[in-house]
Design an enzyme around this catalytic site. Sequence first.
Site: not given
Length: 330
Positions: A103-104
């Site tokens: 996940d960024k």
Amino acid sequence: LKYIESVKPPLIGRMEKFTHIVATLMVGVIAIIALAEFLRDTDPTTILLTSVALAVAAIPEGLPVALTVALAISVSRMAKRDVVVRKLAAVEGLGACTLIAADKTGTLTVNELSVQRVYLPGAGNLAVSDLVSGAEQSGSESEHTAFQQLVMAGLLCNEARLEDQEDGSIQVFGDTVDGALLKLAREAAMDRKQLDQQFPRSSRIPYEPSLAFAASFHQFEDGCQAYVKGAAEIVMPFCRGAAAEEILQQVDELASQGYRVIALAQGSVDGTTQDNLCDLEFLGLVALIDPLRPSAVETVKRCRDAGVAVRMITGDHPKTALEIGRQLDM
């Protein structure tokens, strides 16, 4: 709603396959031996006891112990590298990993959004530092007024709260985008309590990913006022006379620089539902930045060198994701 079946670790899968093969072979061997003894007129009790003994002897009793010891040693080695493993079988799964989907926000980035730039209709793309400090007023009071309206919209259409810490830092409780808008309001010397008392909220539409926008309804002397924030392509249809082509061009330009872009609007409405959100005034865009974690680039490189591919998961604008991916050297 879709349910995804959990996948067993590779080691467990191979062990089950090995067990099925051994069981099948032993059943076949025992059946052949039992048939041969039966043809030799061996006593049925003897045949039964022999078959049971062969079945028990075929079970590799030491295998589970050996596997447990090997995995326990691996867990210990992982712990020395600051990796906590809850289940022993997960160690082998980590070793068999070929792809990491990260996940960024909060993983590859620090999850500390801040508003860096704003786009105001008629004024263009401006740096927040210039607007707050007044270093670049360009003789236009209208810019300052438009900026104040934009900040006020972000302040009223907001579900987060800020709390000052003893070390001087500010902790955000709630959505990080809302937290960034509250910090922007602080920089612009705007008092939230005063605005909440002056314009009390009567209703709201909370943010949902399926909606891609949020709205807050407040009581003014002349009626109900709505404040909306969300994705530009969702907010613009609510607005009158919005230069869609120019605004979307600004969104693309800011997103290509790694910014997360939010649009804001306001206007008088006759009700407090989504259907009442029409003929609003487009206030502008805010461009938020979430810095990369200092170790993210090196970590991605180490994963690639180890033969593990890395993919980034994000709900941001594709061009924002592309720029972050370039910064990570993906």
